[in-house]
Scaffold this motif. Structure first.
Motif, PDB file in Angstrom:
ATOM      1  N   ILE A 432      23.788  21.192 -18.128  1.00  0.00           N
ATOM      2  CA  ILE A 432      24.164  20.436 -16.926  1.00  0.00           C
ATOM      3  C   ILE A 432      23.473  20.911 -15.651  1.00  0.00           C
ATOM      4  N   SER A 433      23.120  22.192 -15.559  1.00  0.00           N
ATOM      5  CA  SER A 433      22.454  22.742 -14.371  1.00  0.00           C
ATOM      6  C   SER A 433      23.169  22.348 -13.082  1.00  0.00           C
ATOM      7  N   VAL A 434      24.450  22.690 -13.018  1.00  0.00           N
ATOM      8  CA  VAL A 434      25.257  22.466 -11.818  1.00  0.00           C
ATOM      9  C   VAL A 434      25.454  23.805 -11.105  1.00  0.00           C
ATOM     10  N   TYR A 435      25.155  23.824  -9.817  1.00  0.00           N
ATOM     11  CA  TYR A 435      25.361  25.037  -9.015  1.00  0.00           C
ATOM     12  C   TYR A 435      25.958  24.664  -7.665  1.00  0.00           C
ATOM     13  N   PRO A 436      26.761  25.565  -7.075  1.00  0.00           N
ATOM     14  CA  PRO A 436      27.174  26.878  -7.582  1.00  0.00           C
ATOM     15  C   PRO A 436      28.093  26.759  -8.818  1.00  0.00           C
ATOM     16  N   LEU A 437      28.136  27.831  -9.573  1.00  0.00           N
ATOM     17  CA  LEU A 437      29.146  28.005 -10.619  1.00  0.00           C
ATOM     18  C   LEU A 437      30.174  29.004 -10.102  1.00  0.00           C
ATOM     19  N   TRP A 438      31.447  28.743 -10.412  1.00  0.00           N
ATOM     20  CA  TRP A 438      32.526  29.658 -10.003  1.00  0.00           C
ATOM     21  C   TRP A 438      32.871  30.558 -11.179  1.00  0.00           C
ATOM     22  N   LEU A 439      32.870  31.855 -10.967  1.00  0.00           N
ATOM     23  CA  LEU A 439      33.260  32.823 -11.995  1.00  0.00           C
ATOM     24  C   LEU A 439      34.552  33.510 -11.587  1.00  0.00           C
ATOM     25  N   CYS A 440      35.538  33.455 -12.486  1.00  0.00           N
ATOM     26  CA  CYS A 440      36.831  34.080 -12.206  1.00  0.00           C
ATOM     27  C   CYS A 440      37.321  34.774 -13.475  1.00  0.00           C
ATOM     28  N   TYR A 467      31.386  22.247 -10.767  1.00  0.00           N
ATOM     29  CA  TYR A 467      31.841  21.092  -9.990  1.00  0.00           C
ATOM     30  C   TYR A 467      30.653  20.537  -9.209  1.00  0.00           C
ATOM     31  N   GLY A 468      30.165  19.361  -9.602  1.00  0.00           N
ATOM     32  CA  GLY A 468      29.061  18.771  -8.856  1.00  0.00           C
ATOM     33  C   GLY A 468      28.205  17.852  -9.694  1.00  0.00           C
ATOM     34  N   GLU A 469      27.043  17.526  -9.153  1.00  0.00           N
ATOM     35  CA  GLU A 469      26.126  16.588  -9.804  1.00  0.00           C
ATOM     36  C   GLU A 469      25.130  17.354 -10.672  1.00  0.00           C
ATOM     37  N   PRO A 470      25.056  17.033 -11.968  1.00  0.00           N
ATOM     38  CA  PRO A 470      24.111  17.721 -12.865  1.00  0.00           C
ATOM     39  C   PRO A 470      22.670  17.460 -12.445  1.00  0.00           C
ATOM     40  N   LYS A 471      21.840  18.501 -12.581  1.00  0.00           N
ATOM     41  CA  LYS A 471      20.436  18.386 -12.197  1.00  0.00           C
ATOM     42  C   LYS A 471      19.505  18.279 -13.408  1.00  0.00           C
ATOM     43  N   THR A 472      20.031  18.351 -14.617  1.00  0.00           N
ATOM     44  CA  THR A 472      19.184  18.212 -15.803  1.00  0.00           C
ATOM     45  C   THR A 472      18.792  16.753 -15.994  1.00  0.00           C
ATOM     46  N   LYS A 473      17.521  16.524 -16.342  1.00  0.00           N
ATOM     47  CA  LYS A 473      17.015  15.154 -16.482  1.00  0.00           C
ATOM     48  C   LYS A 473      17.648  14.441 -17.678  1.00  0.00           C
ATOM     49  N   HIS A 474      17.986  15.199 -18.703  1.00  0.00           N
ATOM     50  CA  HIS A 474      18.510  14.579 -19.935  1.00  0.00           C
ATOM     51  C   HIS A 474      20.030  14.444 -19.924  1.00  0.00           C
ATOM     52  N   PHE A 475      20.690  14.680 -18.769  1.00  0.00           N
ATOM     53  CA  PHE A 475      22.154  14.691 -18.748  1.00  0.00           C
ATOM     54  C   PHE A 475      22.749  13.361 -19.194  1.00  0.00           C
TER      55      PHE A 475
END
Length: 543
Positions: A432-440, A467-475
């Motif tokens: 998905i290549s979504v950033y930021p990623l939240w780590l908890c 949480y957000g818009e995926p940046k991968t072309k094949h999503f």
């Protein structure tokens, strides 16, 4: 001065009646300007088309309508909660309201119980982005339980109704010097949702998930009876309730552990580069019990800021940052500045500001709705109205936006063992290549129920929030999420159930332990009263 019986505005002569406009005239001018602007706005919306404006210029609708309406909602619920608590009316009303719920359930049963039951709370009021279409076909049981019932500082317990939200809890408990050990981030998250689903916070590496700080539940069952459960009383039900999504009974009250609070969180910001170093540093900090809070924001595949915090009553005055103030930068942007400047730092953040540090920007989701929302001018002029209520965003999104979000937007939390963090971040980047990623981080005890470690001992896990818009072309929403779900199952992880789930029934029960859950559904007569949790939340079952 009057000429020919007329008063000429703007004449500057002494004694001229137009030298200064009257207050009523100024007010009329303002009204005319506003009315003119609204007419122009309506004409623009008509020319563009309402749906086009909602989809492509959503910020117009959000800023002009949803933000003011959200303020009205907040003021109403705050005043109501304050009055109820001051008048001590909640405990007096609670028993009566529970009896009304029991009567509704018994009436459903007397009528033949033809349809499944569910709460009568409208689907748009929930924080989950999923649309609960089942409410249109199920028997709606009205549950008006939204008050804090009791704070017992001797026993260190707060007793609350299921619709109490985290904003209410922090406003009351922090004001009297107490807090919850695990206090999930967003103001509008309710106790019922956090129990029937789950909840997490940056203190969870010490205390576990929200369910692990709960000491007792009270439920109305399928036959209309009221039952209390705890680790020593009806323990099978107590451990089965979390993650059951309201499919074992109606939650009417919960007892939750409280701990003494302090004024500030002393927070350290540490930028880290390189995926291996990020995972090693995050895992190491999560294992330190002296860190009361641990959190990570991953800004790219090899850049992150890891934050560690402790509670304190003392603070350096020049290092206090009231990050929750409406004119302050959004927290995730503030954290990013440490990465851009390549420097560590320490701040003292007021406790309640820390708890709700991601609320104003809804983590980082608001930047997609109001692209200029973090601009200083917007923050100073309109920041006091932010954020818009998630429930109102859902109510007004329309089918077009819902489908666009479903296909081109990700809102997911995946819980994986800490030892698999590096592989997990790589999988998220690949799919998905979504950033930021939240780590908890969180400790997962070996308790009975739907969610527990593979072995017989507690294990350290991490929640990865995307949480957000995926940046991968094949999503592709379904294909990409199914790949992530498979990865999570393979490492014995879990998917939070508020989000879209694409698993088959067999895959779902491979991820979750349904043994005690299914036995209880049979024992308590739930099979004809409530849908199975899979049928309630998974897309494969709902479509």
């Amino acid at each position: 001065m009057a000429e020919g019986g007329r008063c000429w505005l703007g004449r500057g002569g002494d004694g001229g009646c137009g030298a200064h406009s009257s207050p009523s005239s100024e007010a009329m001018d303002v009204i005319l300007y506003v009315a003119g602007a609204l007419v122009l706005l309506l004409l623009w919306i008509r020319a563009k088309g309402f749906e086009s404006v909602i989809v492509h210029h959503r910020w117009v609708f959000v800023c002009l309508f949803l933000l003011p309406l959200s303020v009205v909602f907040d003021v109403y619920y705050y005043v109501r909660a304050w009055l109820v608590f001051k008048m001590c009316s909640a405990p007096k009303q609670h028993d009566r309201r529970v009896k009304e719920i029991q009567e509704q359930v018994r009436a459903w049963k007397a009528e033949g119980g033809k349809n499944f039951m569910c709460t009568g709370r409208p689907g748009w009021l929930t924080v989950s982005l999923r649309v609960g279409k089942y409410k249109n076909t199920h028997k709606n049981i009205m549950i008006n339980l939204m008050d804090i019932l009791e704070v017992d500082t001797k026993r260190q317990i707060v007793r609350v109704e299921p619709l109490v939200n985290m904003g209410q809890v922090t406003a009351l408990l922090n004001s009297i010097g107490w807090t919850l050990p695990v206090l999930p981030e967003l103001d509008d998250l309710t106790v019922g949702g956090l129990i029937m689903g789950t909840g997490i916070e940056s203190s969870s590496h010490n205390f576990g998930l929200f369910q692990h700080i709960c000491l007792a539940y009270e439920l109305v069952l399928a036959d209309g009876s009221l039952v209390r459960c705890s680790p020593t009383e009806n323990s099978d039900l107590f451990y089965a309730v979390p993650w059951s999504c309201g499919t074992l009974g109606f939650l009417v009250a919960a007892e939750i552990k409280i701990v003494p609070a302090k004024k500030y969180v002393k927070l350290h910001y540490n930028p880290v580069r390189g995926l291996e170093k990020i995972c090693e540093r995050f895992s190491r900090e999560s294992m330190k019990k002296e860190n009361y809070f641990v959190e990570g924001l991953v800004y790219s595949a090899d850049e992150a800021v890891i934050m560690t915090g402790v509670l304190t009553d003392e603070a350096q005055p020049d290092q206090i940052n009231s990050i929750g103030s409406y004119w302050k930068p959004w927290f995730f942007r503030h954290v990013e500045s440490y990465l851009k400047n390549n420097q560590s730092g320490t701040e003292y953040i007021p406790l309640r500001h820390y708890y709700h540090r991601h609320t104003r920007s809804i983590f980082w989701e608001l930047q997609d709705i109001i692209p200029f929302g973090n601009h200083p001018a917007f923050r100073y002029l309109f920041g006091w109205m932010v954020p818009p209520k998630i429930s109102l965003l859902k109510l007004t999104q329309g089918e077009t936006i819902r489908k666009l979000y479903e296909q081109h937007h990700v809102v997911q939390d995946m819980l994986v063992p800490m030892k698999c963090l590096q592989k997990a971040i790589s999988a998220f980047h690949r799919e998905i290549s979504v950033y930021p990623l939240w780590l908890c981080p969180f400790i997962l005890p070996s308790h009975p129920g739907m969610v527990h470690p593979k072995g017989n001992e507690a294990e350290l896990y991490v929640d990865i929030g995307a949480y957000g818009e995926p940046k991968t072309k094949h999503f592709d929403a379904k294909a990409s999420m199914r790949q992530l779900e498979k990865f999570v199952r393979d490492v014995h992880g879990f998917q939070m159930l508020y989000a879209d789930c694409y698993m088959s029934r067999d895959e779902f029960w491979e991820m979750f332990d349904g043994s005690s859950y299914q036995k209880l559904r049979q024992k308590l007569g739930c099979k004809n009263a409530f849908p199975e949790v899979y049928d309630k939340i998974c897309k494969a079952a709902r479509h």
